[in-house]
Design an enzyme around this catalytic site. Structure first.
Site, short mmCIF file in Angstrom:
data_model
loop_
_atom_site.label_atom_id
_atom_site.label_comp_id
_atom_site.label_asym_id
_atom_site.label_seq_id
_atom_site.Cartn_x
_atom_site.Cartn_y
_atom_site.Cartn_z
N CYS A 170 -5.72 -0.54 -18.86
CA CYS A 170 -5.36 0.30 -17.70
C CYS A 170 -4.30 -0.32 -16.80
O CYS A 170 -4.10 0.15 -15.69
CB CYS A 170 -6.60 0.67 -16.90
SG CYS A 170 -7.42 -0.73 -16.14
N ARG A 211 -9.22 3.65 -8.52
CA ARG A 211 -9.18 2.46 -7.66
C ARG A 211 -9.82 2.81 -6.32
O ARG A 211 -9.15 3.28 -5.40
CB ARG A 211 -7.72 2.03 -7.43
CG ARG A 211 -7.02 1.48 -8.67
CD ARG A 211 -5.58 1.08 -8.31
NE ARG A 211 -4.99 0.18 -9.26
CZ ARG A 211 -4.03 0.53 -10.13
NH1 ARG A 211 -3.59 1.77 -10.17
NH2 ARG A 211 -3.51 -0.37 -10.95
N HIS A 269 0.83 -1.20 0.00
CA HIS A 269 0.00 0.00 0.00
C HIS A 269 0.86 1.25 0.00
O HIS A 269 0.51 2.26 -0.61
CB HIS A 269 -0.92 0.00 1.21
CG HIS A 269 -1.75 -1.23 1.27
ND1 HIS A 269 -2.17 -1.81 2.43
CD2 HIS A 269 -2.21 -2.01 0.28
CE1 HIS A 269 -2.85 -2.90 2.16
NE2 HIS A 269 -2.87 -3.05 0.86
N ASN A 312 -2.05 -5.93 -15.59
CA ASN A 312 -1.21 -6.45 -14.50
C ASN A 312 -1.66 -7.85 -14.12
O ASN A 312 -0.87 -8.77 -14.00
CB ASN A 312 -1.28 -5.55 -13.26
CG ASN A 312 -0.99 -4.11 -13.58
OD1 ASN A 312 -0.32 -3.82 -14.57
ND2 ASN A 312 -1.50 -3.19 -12.78
N GLU A 326 -9.43 -9.22 -16.71
CA GLU A 326 -8.17 -9.48 -16.00
C GLU A 326 -7.85 -10.96 -15.95
O GLU A 326 -6.84 -11.36 -15.38
CB GLU A 326 -8.26 -8.94 -14.57
CG GLU A 326 -8.56 -7.46 -14.51
CD GLU A 326 -8.55 -6.92 -13.10
OE1 GLU A 326 -7.47 -6.50 -12.65
OE2 GLU A 326 -9.61 -6.91 -12.46
#
Ligand code: PEP
Ligand code: MG
Length: 746
Positions: free
Chosen positions: A677, A471, A364, A629, A606
């Site tokens: 993205c 997000r 984080h 990702n 994803e």
């Protein structure tokens, strides 16, 4: 402990202090203390070995070994008994050294005459400084009391070393924390920065390790521990109805603060002649040494609680560490073992860079550092023990390097690099307001990724055409309790206001995997990345999802709204989520809230499965955004968090590009808007290739928009498309080499 040992030890420490008090050179002091220790322990030999570099120990002073060998005898970490003591940070006590495991004979020291050996690590808070050794001719085993007493002496030597008492000629006697150091970590956010060190938790310096009056020291310790207990109780009271985990940590603190064993050990240290603060630090150093050996995660956590508590106690005893942000240097680079997103946000934009001793690319803190657009290096081992407040430091986030107290040549090379980057930034500024249109007239929309309020100013400064990925989980992650719906309404409204009519794609909560909410019960899953996360949690616990959808609808207050669901793996999940949206709209209508003028609902692609979903899915979904990702990690079965495998597979691998092309074709056939993205959208070479195979909307970190746009303006997508097709035809593994050739010729 025997009273005689206590008084012997106090006497020795008193003599050591006298030996230190004069203006002697470092070498003389070391010679004196080896003499005093041998005398007091009644051993023929006492020697001090100090590190001359990370891997090598050097004999720096001795009573009893051949004096010629001082500064000549060296051993590598782990080599011989001395090397073993240093390597494992553990005492070696043997009556028969020549037959002990690992013994290495060193002729030059004349050591063969000595049978018993006691080696004690000289270390300070996890920093290895050297080894203190006593040896005797007769085969005796040193008693537990003797070992303990020598540990206390080693602690004093460590403190003295830290204070610069043994500075002299040669590398082993060079002052600590003054040499240039190059640390290699892992890059977690690109960019370069120069500045001065600001320690998140500054080191406490102990100037008086030895004390004459054990009664007074014991009193000081008790007073400080009482103050600590009151403080912990107060914190506990304040957080009782707060989040559970924090309460658990504080309860562990209280348990340690009341621990008789901890107190007893510190009292014993004091009885042997240490000051209260040196006693606290001695126990802390030992806990740290244990921490590095313990595998069990729970035990490590508890040892780290004890470490934290010791720091608090040291601050009470010394009055140090109460620094405030007013003392922050003008160009601070923050150094911490680890830092929570909340603390990092508090420092905010004043920081130039961040270096963490632990941490990970997906942590984080890394997410916040990206939002703050500051270079971040994680995994920089030893940074918290090496750096001191105010040190000159240069952070190379591109390479994952940290230059601490760099030499002039390094500084000037580094400054050239910073200047080049600044020039490039200026160039990007000049294209900020231009649309990204390629040489062959194709337009690519460049949007930014965001998630924190700190991101919003970038919407204007980067020239982004909107927010392609907001997000929302970041707002949940930086808090210590679940935000209320009313708070979310305010937040989302601010985001939409900042967007000022530009499209903002709100992604519903993407939690699970590495993004664990501190206030949610952790689920123990064997493989969290493939586990209960994102939309799976949303659908199983619709309460949170509904609350979030309500907050979004209320924040929009009649304005257009775009919502995207993360990690959709099959059509049915999208349908179920979409049904939740309809239900929420109906509820809000009944409650009298304005409904969005236009509501666009889409999904993130994803998982490879979604690329093969039925045609009907592509017809029904409002839009799709490729989360590269995750898609890449699942396509190649290579963990995005695992440095070892992450870079093994190129995004420009022909197979991966073929998957993306297939998605483009399917979206084109149903007129489904498509964007990308993941992080690769912000890498110029990857970005132009994605554009060449048909992706015309890219969403990336704000800082990447300039570099990506600059390259797009210079390329011909038709030519690139052909180069990619040719490379595939030839059977290349990755199209990168061919694309690089083309770009070099531009
Ligand atoms: C992705 O997976 O590409 C993505 C954008 O989502 P996140 O990085 O938040 O998982
Ligand atoms: Mg993702």
């Amino acid at each position: 402990m025997a009273d005689s040992t206590e008084s012997e030890s106090r006497k020795l420490l008193g003599r050591l202090r006298e030996a230190m008090a004069g203006d002697d050179a470092g070498q003389t002091r070391l010679d004196k203390i080896t003499h005093l220790i041998a005398d007091s322990m009644r051993t023929e030999v006492c020697s001090v070995y100090l590190f001359r570099d990370d891997e090598t120990l050097e004999l720096c002073a001795t009573e009893g070994l051949n004096l010629e060998s001082v500064h000549k005898t060296r051993m590598r970490l782990g080599e011989g008994l001395v090397g073993r003591v240093a390597k494992y940070g553990k005492v070696v006590n043997t009556p028969d050294a020549p037959n002990a495991k690992g013994f290495r004979y060193m002729a030059e020291t004349g050591e063969e005459r000595f049978s018993s050996f006691l080696g004690i690590p000289v270390q300070r808070l996890g920093e290895k400084l050297g080894v203190l050794v006593v040896q005797s001719r007769d085969a005796r085993e040193f008693s537990a009391d003797e070992v303990y007493a020598l540990e206390v002496v080693a602690m004093v030597i460590a403190e003295m070393t830290e204070l610069g008492a043994f500075v002299g000629e040669g590398a082993a006697l060079s002052p600590l924390h003054q040499q240039p150091v190059l640390l290699r970590g892992t890059s977690a956010q690109e960019g370069t920065a120069e500045g001065h060190v600001w320690m998140h938790e500054p080191r406490v310096v102990i100037t008086n390790p030895i004390a004459d009056d054990p009664h007074r020291e014991r009193e000081r310790l008790h007073e400080a521990v009482d103050e600590l207990r009151v403080g912990v109780d107060k914190m506990l009271e304040m957080s009782l109805d707060g989040d559970k985990e924090q309460v658990q940590v504080l309860e562990a603190y209280r348990m340690f603060a009341n621990s008789k064993g901890w107190m007893r050990r510190m009292e014993e240290d004091i009885a042997l002649g240490l000051s209260a603060e040196a006693a606290v630090e001695k126990e802390q150093s030992q806990a740290r040494a244990r921490m590095s050996q313990v595998q069990d995660a729970y035990l490590r956590e508890r040892l780290s609680d004890l470490d934290d508590l010791s720091n608090r106690l040291l601050r009470i005893l010394t009055g140090q560490g109460a620094t405030s942000s007013a003392d922050l240097p003008a160009d601070p680079i923050l150094i911490a073992r680890n830092i929570g997103p909340g603390d990092l946000l508090e420092y905010g934009r004043s920081l130039r860079g961040l270096v963490l001793e632990e941490g990970s690319v997906g942590s984080h803190a890394a997410i916040v550092a990206r939002a703050l657009a500051i270079p971040l290096v994680v995994n920089a081992k030893r940074i918290t023990t090496e750096a001191l407040n105010g040190d000159h430091i240069m952070v190379d986030g591109d390479q994952g390097l940290v230059h601490l107290r760099p030499e002039d040549t390094v500084s000037s090379a580094f400054r050239d690099k910073i200047a080049m980057q600044a020039n490039a930034q200026e160039r990007y500024g000049s294209v900020r307001d231009l649309p990204a249109v390629t040489k062959d007239g194709k337009r690519v929309d460049l949007l930014m990724n965001a998630g924190l309020m700190a991101d919003l100013p970038s919407l204007e400064s980067s020239g982004a055409e909107g927010v392609g990925l907001f997000r929302t989980e970041l707002q949940f992650l930086v808090r210590n309790k679940m935000p209320k719906r009313s708070e979310l309404v305010v937040l989302y409204k601010r985001v939409l206001d900042a967007g000022n009519g530009k499209r903002v794609v709100f992604r519903t909560l993407d939690i699970g995997s590495d993004k664990v909410l501190p206030y949610m019960k952790p689920t123990d899953e064997p493989n969290p990345a493939l586990g209960w996360r994102a939309i799976r949690v949303g659908l199983d616990k619709p309460g949170i999802m509904r609350m979030q959808l309500q907050a979004l609808i209320r924040a929009a207050d009649g304005r257009p709204l775009t919502v995207m669901f993360p990690f959709v793996a099959q059509f049915e999940e999208y349908r179920a989520a979409r049904a939740e949206v309809e239900k929420t709209l109906e509820l809000e209508r009944k409650l009298g809230h304005a409904l969005p003028e236009v509501l666009d609902v889409g999904a993130m692609l994803e998982t490879p499965s979604l690329a093969f979903a039925p045609q009907k899915f592509f017809e029904e979904v409002g839009f799709l955004s490729i989360g590269g990702n995750d898609l890449k990690q699942f396509f190649f079965a290579a963990d995005r968090e695992n440095e070892r495998v992450r870079k093994r597979y190129d995004t420009l691998n022909v197979s991966f590009l073929s998957l993306i092309e297939r998605i483009v074709e399917r979206c084109n056939s149903t007129n489904t808007p498509l964007s990308f993205c993941g992080e690769d959208a912000g890498r110029p070479i990857e970005a132009v290739c994605l554009a060449a195979i048909g992706i015309r909307t890219l969403s990336m970190r704000p800082a990447s928009i300039g570099p990506v746009k600059s390259l797009l303006l210079r390329v011909d997508l038709g030519a690139l498309r052909k180069i990619i097709a040719d490379a595939r035809h030839r059977g290349d593994q990755s199209v990168r080499p061919a694309v690089m050739d083309y770009l070099r010729d531009l």
